[in-house]
Scaffold this motif. Structure first.
Motif, short mmCIF file in Angstrom:
data_model
loop_
_atom_site.label_atom_id
_atom_site.label_comp_id
_atom_site.label_asym_id
_atom_site.label_seq_id
_atom_site.Cartn_x
_atom_site.Cartn_y
_atom_site.Cartn_z
N ASP A 1 75.03 -7.76 24.50
CA ASP A 1 73.70 -8.00 23.94
C ASP A 1 73.66 -7.52 22.48
OD1 ASP A 1 71.78 -8.17 26.70
OD2 ASP A 1 73.62 -6.99 26.87
N PRO A 2 72.66 -7.96 21.70
CA PRO A 2 72.48 -7.39 20.36
C PRO A 2 72.22 -5.88 20.40
CG PRO A 2 71.29 -9.45 20.57
CD PRO A 2 71.80 -9.11 21.94
N LYS A 3 71.51 -5.40 21.39
CA LYS A 3 71.27 -3.98 21.68
C LYS A 3 70.31 -3.28 20.74
CE LYS A 3 75.78 -3.14 23.88
NZ LYS A 3 76.50 -4.35 23.45
N GLY A 4 70.35 -3.59 19.44
CA GLY A 4 69.44 -2.93 18.51
C GLY A 4 69.86 -1.51 18.20
N ASP A 5 68.90 -0.59 18.13
CA ASP A 5 69.15 0.82 17.83
C ASP A 5 69.71 1.49 19.08
OD1 ASP A 5 69.10 3.52 17.22
OD2 ASP A 5 67.10 3.47 16.30
N ARG A 6 70.99 1.84 19.03
CA ARG A 6 71.65 2.39 20.23
C ARG A 6 71.10 3.76 20.62
NH1 ARG A 6 76.56 -0.47 20.59
NH2 ARG A 6 76.28 -2.43 19.47
N SER A 7 70.43 4.45 19.68
CA SER A 7 69.90 5.78 20.00
C SER A 7 68.59 5.71 20.76
CB SER A 7 69.71 6.59 18.71
OG SER A 7 68.68 6.03 17.91
N ARG A 8 68.06 4.50 20.90
CA ARG A 8 66.77 4.34 21.58
C ARG A 8 66.95 3.51 22.84
NH1 ARG A 8 63.03 1.75 17.09
NH2 ARG A 8 61.41 2.11 18.66
N ALA A 9 66.16 3.82 23.85
CA ALA A 9 66.19 3.04 25.09
C ALA A 9 65.65 1.64 24.83
CB ALA A 9 65.34 3.74 26.15
N PRO A 10 66.10 0.64 25.58
CA PRO A 10 65.60 -0.72 25.36
C PRO A 10 64.07 -0.81 25.44
CG PRO A 10 67.46 -0.72 26.87
CD PRO A 10 67.11 0.71 26.64
N GLN A 11 63.49 -0.02 26.32
CA GLN A 11 62.04 -0.07 26.49
C GLN A 11 61.30 0.47 25.28
OE1 GLN A 11 64.28 1.31 28.47
NE2 GLN A 11 63.99 0.72 30.63
N ASP A 12 62.00 1.24 24.42
CA ASP A 12 61.35 1.88 23.27
C ASP A 12 61.49 1.05 21.99
OD1 ASP A 12 60.68 3.98 24.93
OD2 ASP A 12 62.49 5.13 24.45
N GLN A 13 62.00 -0.17 22.10
CA GLN A 13 62.09 -1.07 20.96
C GLN A 13 61.82 -2.48 21.46
OE1 GLN A 13 66.16 -1.22 19.36
NE2 GLN A 13 66.87 -0.15 21.19
N ASP A 14 62.14 -3.48 20.68
CA ASP A 14 61.92 -4.85 21.14
C ASP A 14 62.68 -5.05 22.45
OD1 ASP A 14 61.96 -7.60 21.59
OD2 ASP A 14 62.08 -8.10 19.47
N PRO A 15 62.00 -5.28 23.54
CA PRO A 15 62.67 -5.35 24.85
C PRO A 15 63.69 -6.49 24.94
CG PRO A 15 60.42 -6.14 25.02
CD PRO A 15 60.55 -5.53 23.67
N ASP A 16 63.57 -7.51 24.08
CA ASP A 16 64.47 -8.65 24.16
C ASP A 16 65.85 -8.38 23.57
OD1 ASP A 16 62.38 -9.97 25.30
OD2 ASP A 16 61.90 -11.20 23.53
N LEU A 17 66.06 -7.21 22.98
CA LEU A 17 67.37 -6.89 22.42
C LEU A 17 68.42 -6.72 23.50
CD1 LEU A 17 66.34 -4.52 19.49
CD2 LEU A 17 67.29 -6.83 19.33
N MET A 18 67.98 -6.58 24.75
CA MET A 18 68.89 -6.66 25.90
C MET A 18 68.27 -7.60 26.92
SD MET A 18 70.28 -2.72 26.28
CE MET A 18 71.19 -3.10 27.76
N VAL A 19 69.10 -8.40 27.56
CA VAL A 19 68.60 -9.38 28.52
C VAL A 19 67.91 -8.66 29.67
CG1 VAL A 19 69.27 -11.12 30.21
CG2 VAL A 19 70.31 -11.12 27.94
N HIS A 20 66.75 -9.17 30.05
CA HIS A 20 65.98 -8.53 31.12
C HIS A 20 65.16 -9.58 31.86
CE1 HIS A 20 62.08 -8.51 28.77
NE2 HIS A 20 62.98 -8.75 27.82
N VAL A 21 64.74 -9.20 33.05
CA VAL A 21 63.88 -10.05 33.86
C VAL A 21 62.44 -9.79 33.47
CG1 VAL A 21 63.13 -10.62 36.21
CG2 VAL A 21 65.53 -10.03 35.77
#
Length: 484
Positions: free
Chosen positions: A149-169
């Motif tokens: 995934d693009p992942k975004g800021d690795r120091s932050r949880a996916p829920q704490d940034q744009d949630p679409d940076l990791m694939v999710h339901v």
């Protein structure tokens, strides 16, 4: 039934949305950046129908002919058959391709090995695994794999940034689950389907997570958008860049914009235990054909360096022979790991025959980590002419051809055109933008190096060395630990 090349091409004309260089592609089979590699894959399909290759590339089961590449391995002969099939393909196409299906179907076999574990987590989906493995065999689909995934800021949880940076339901429906996000994926724009799986992430510590999802995604499904990187094919004369113009395996950022995944295509979701299990066993089969490709990369480096030494008469020098021997040791080291992993093959939890795991993973580390140094040795053996030689146009121009023919003709046996061809091949193999891209690809194509080492650590049986030293050092019989 095995497909033909034309049937494969027809399957790609499914209305899929593909972009490259800011342009929406009308037909991927005709786009100059994608057509060459699609033609290579189509050639693989056609080879299986030809008398000269049919027995090597296919097998018969229940009066139906199927691809050897997709046959689940149950005995050592199955692995030797796969090696022979890869050898036939690589020699026919005259190069190396990595993402053509045989290196990704193994991930499905790993999933099948864990179907009982996954059934304990959620029994609804375990039968889907068996169904899809059979479907790949019977329909001969081009099956790839979506991982990073693009992942975004690795120091932050996916829920704490744009949630679409990791694939999710995002939600459930009666028809299936709906996913959002994106994955980087090789060959997606010209494949039939992908096994989408979770990446490595801190969210795996949660008991339940919308990011823990594994499923099959059809590459032409509504909401799937392929944004390809710029291709190497077409950038220069094929005479100057023979590899880049034929074997560029185009990657894409595959965007999933509210894509519906039917329930029958779901393997697991929301269960981080399933995600962790999948990540730990993902490459137990697929690492083999992946590392096998490096054997052919090594052969190309050896052949290029040796032909250069023969052309220039330097093959008689001991220092040149020693460097060639380094390349040979690299090649044979890969071969030894692969051979041993099959000779020592293990029965998997699902009843398949998997390569001996620590031997296979150690071979992957050996092949990937030593490749940069081996490429540099090959560059040294080819000399500086691979980076300073003019292009083919200069050899054909009336104003310059005479001079170039004079200075690039070596002797009665080696004329200028053969010299130019070898140097152009060496440049594209070792020095070009394409060569640099392929080197980076190898380092990350099956996860980064630290993950490769983790696989070795987790698969190696430390009990032998521990017991040997316990006895040699006269440690207490109470000392029986394994690594934690």
């Amino acid at each position: 039934m095995i497909r033909t090349g034309d049937e494969y091409r027809a399957g790609l004309r499914d209305g899929r949305e593909v972009w490259i260089d800011g342009e929406k592609v009308a037909d991927v089979t005709k786009h100059p950046a994608l057509k060459p590699i699609i033609d290579v894959k189509a050639r693989m399909y056609d080879m299986a129908h030809e008398e000269a290759h049919r027995a090597t590339l296919s097998y018969v089961e229940d009066n139906q002919r199927h691809s050897v590449f997709y046959r689940p391995p149950t005995e050592q002969k199955d692995w030797s058959d796969k090696i022979a099939a890869v050898d036939a393909v690589m020699k026919d196409i005259g190069g190396v391709v990595t993402r053509v299906g045989d290196e990704t179907i193994g991930e499905m076999w790993s999933l099948q090995d864990g179907r009982d574990v996954l059934a304990e987590i959620d029994p609804r989906f375990s039968d889907n695994i068996d169904h899809h493995i059979r479907a790949v065999i019977e329909k001969d689909v081009f099956h790839v794999s979506a991982n990073t995934d693009p992942k975004g800021d690795r120091s932050r949880a996916p829920q704490d940034q744009d949630p679409d940076l990791m694939v999710h339901v995002t939600r459930e429906t009666d028809a299936g689950i709906v996913i959002r996000g994106a994955k980087y994926e090789t060959a997606a724009a010209y494949a039939d389907q992908a096994y989408l799986k979770p990446t490595v992430g801190a969210w795996a510590n949660d008991k339940l997570s919308d990011y823990a999802v594994g499923c099959i995604v059809k590459m032409g499904a509504p909401g799937v958008r392929h944004i390809c990187r710029a291709g190497f094919a077409g950038r220069g004369d094929p005479a100057d860049y023979p590899l880049a113009n034929k074997f560029d395996e185009v990657e894409a950022l595959v965007v999933f914009d509210d894509v519906l995944i039917p329930w029958e295509d779901v393997f697991f979701y929301r269960h981080t235990k399933a995600a962790q299990f999948v990540r730990s066993t993902l490459h137990r089969y697929s690492a083999f054909p992946y590392v096998l490709r490096l054997l052919y990369v090594a052969d190309m480096m050896i052949g290029t360096a040796m032909w250069n030494a023969k052309q220039t008469g330097l093959d008689k020098l001991q220092s040149v022979r020693e460097k060639l021997a380094d390349l040979v040791c690299y090649r044979e080291g890969i071969n030894a790991h692969l051979t041993a992993s099959i000779a020592m093959a293990e029965r998997s939890p699902g009843g398949l025959l998997m390569p001996q795991q620590s031997m296979l993973y150690a071979g992957r580390v050996f092949g990937c980590s030593n490749l940069p140094n081996m490429m540099h040795i090959a560059r040294e053996l080819c000399g500086g002419q691979i980076c300073v030689t003019p292009n083919a146009a200069a050899f054909n121009s009336p104003g310059t051809s005479g001079w170039l023919n004079k200075f690039y003709t070596l002797n009665e046996e080696w004329e200028a055109e053969d010299r130019r061809k070898l140097l152009a091949f060496g440049r594209d193999l070792l020095n070009s933008d394409y060569a640099g891209h392929r080197l980076t690809f190898v380092q990350f194509a099956q996860a980064p190096h630290f993950n490769h080492l983790a696989a070795v650590y987790n698969s190696f049986d430390f009990s032998g060395p521990l017991d040997f030293v316990r006895k040699a050092a006269d440690l207490s019989d109470k000392v029986t630990g394994r690594p934690q």
